[in-house]
Design a protein around this motif. Sequence first.
Motif, short mmCIF file in Angstrom:
data_model
loop_
_atom_site.label_atom_id
_atom_site.label_comp_id
_atom_site.label_asym_id
_atom_site.label_seq_id
_atom_site.Cartn_x
_atom_site.Cartn_y
_atom_site.Cartn_z
N UNK A 42 34.58 -3.87 4.21
CA UNK A 42 35.14 -5.22 4.14
C UNK A 42 34.87 -5.87 2.79
N UNK A 43 33.93 -5.32 2.03
CA UNK A 43 33.64 -5.89 0.71
C UNK A 43 34.83 -5.77 -0.23
N UNK A 49 40.08 -11.22 -2.25
CA UNK A 49 40.38 -12.60 -1.90
C UNK A 49 39.58 -13.59 -2.76
N UNK A 50 38.28 -13.29 -2.95
CA UNK A 50 37.40 -14.27 -3.59
C UNK A 50 37.02 -13.90 -5.02
N UNK A 51 36.59 -12.67 -5.21
CA UNK A 51 36.03 -12.29 -6.50
C UNK A 51 37.04 -12.27 -7.63
N UNK A 56 39.15 -14.46 -12.56
CA UNK A 56 40.34 -14.70 -13.38
C UNK A 56 40.41 -16.17 -13.79
N UNK A 57 40.11 -17.04 -12.84
CA UNK A 57 40.14 -18.48 -13.13
C UNK A 57 39.10 -18.83 -14.20
N UNK A 58 37.88 -18.29 -14.03
CA UNK A 58 36.82 -18.57 -15.00
C UNK A 58 37.20 -18.03 -16.38
N UNK A 59 37.74 -16.80 -16.40
CA UNK A 59 38.12 -16.20 -17.67
C UNK A 59 39.22 -16.97 -18.39
N UNK A 149 48.86 -12.22 -3.25
CA UNK A 149 47.66 -11.41 -3.45
C UNK A 149 46.54 -11.85 -2.50
N UNK A 150 46.48 -13.15 -2.21
CA UNK A 150 45.50 -13.64 -1.24
C UNK A 150 45.83 -13.11 0.15
#
Length: 293
Positions: A42-43, A49-51, A56-59, A149-150
Motif C-alpha cells: 500500500x506504500x 497520492x501524497x508523496x 512536485x508542489x515543493x519543487x 493521477x490522484x
Amino acid sequence: MFFLFRSLCAISHGIFWAIVTDFAMKIVHEKHRAMTSSIVFSSIPLATVMGIPTLNYIGQRTRWDTAFLLISILIAICLIFIFICLPKNHHSQIPLTNTPLSHSRKKWSWLLIGITAMIATAQSCAYTYIEPYIRSLAFFSQQNLTLLLIIYGLSGLIGNVITMRFMPHHIKNLTRVFLVLFSITMLSLYILATQISFYSFALLLFFWGVSASILFTTVQTWVILITQQYSSTMAAFNSAILNYAIALGATFSAWLVSNIGLTSIFIASASILLVAIVQLQFMIVKNEDNRSL
C-alpha cells in the motif's frame, strides 16, 4: 553526475523491494501474512497520492534541491526506525525445514515469476506515457491531470483493502479476476483512443489502479508462500524480474509511440496481459487439487 546518483537510488530501491515483503511476512503470525503483504504494497499508491504531488508542489514553488533534501531526511528517519524497531532475527517466528521444494512448487514459482514479468511489462508499457496520452485528450487541463493521477493513487489504496479482505482464502481467484479486468481496461482504452470522455477515462483509470495494485501484491505473496524456506531468494528474484520488466516495458512503449502511435501502448499491454491470463489458467488447470498453489 545526475545519472550516477539516479543509478544509486535505483540500486537501493531494488534491494529494498527484494527483501521487504518477505521480511515483513516473517515477523508476523501466519494468519496476518496476507494483511502484512497488503500493507507493505500500500506504500506505492500512498506515495502516488501524497508523496509525488507534494514533492512536485515543493519543487515548483521553491527549488528542486529542496524536494530532494526532504526525501533524504525522510530516508534517514526511516533508517533510524529500522535499527530501533525491527527484530534482528526474523526467521525465529516461522519454523523452516531443510526439505527441498517439490517439483510442482518449483514449476509454479517460475511460472508466477513469468506472470510478474508480464504484468510489470504491461503496466510500464502503458503507464510510461500516461501523461502525454492525457494531454492529447479533449478534456485535458492541468487540474484534470492532477485529479486523474490522484484517482489512480486512491484506486491503488482501495486495491490494497480488497487484497487484505480476500487474499488469505482467495488468492488464485483474486489474481485471475483482476488480471482479466486489467486486460479489459487496456483493451477499452485502445478502442476508445483519444475520443474517450473524462468520466469514462476516470472509471477505466480506477479499474487500472485497483487491478495493478492487487496483482503486484498477490503474485509476490503467492511466490513467497509456495517457496517456503527459499522464499527470501525467490522473492528477491521476483523483484529483480519485476524491475527488469519495468525497464523493458518503458523501452517497448517508446518504440511503439515512435513507430506506431500513442494508443498502441494499450493494445500491446492488453496482449501481454492476455498471455499472462492463459499462463495463469494453465497453472490452475494443471494443478487440479491446487495443493501446491
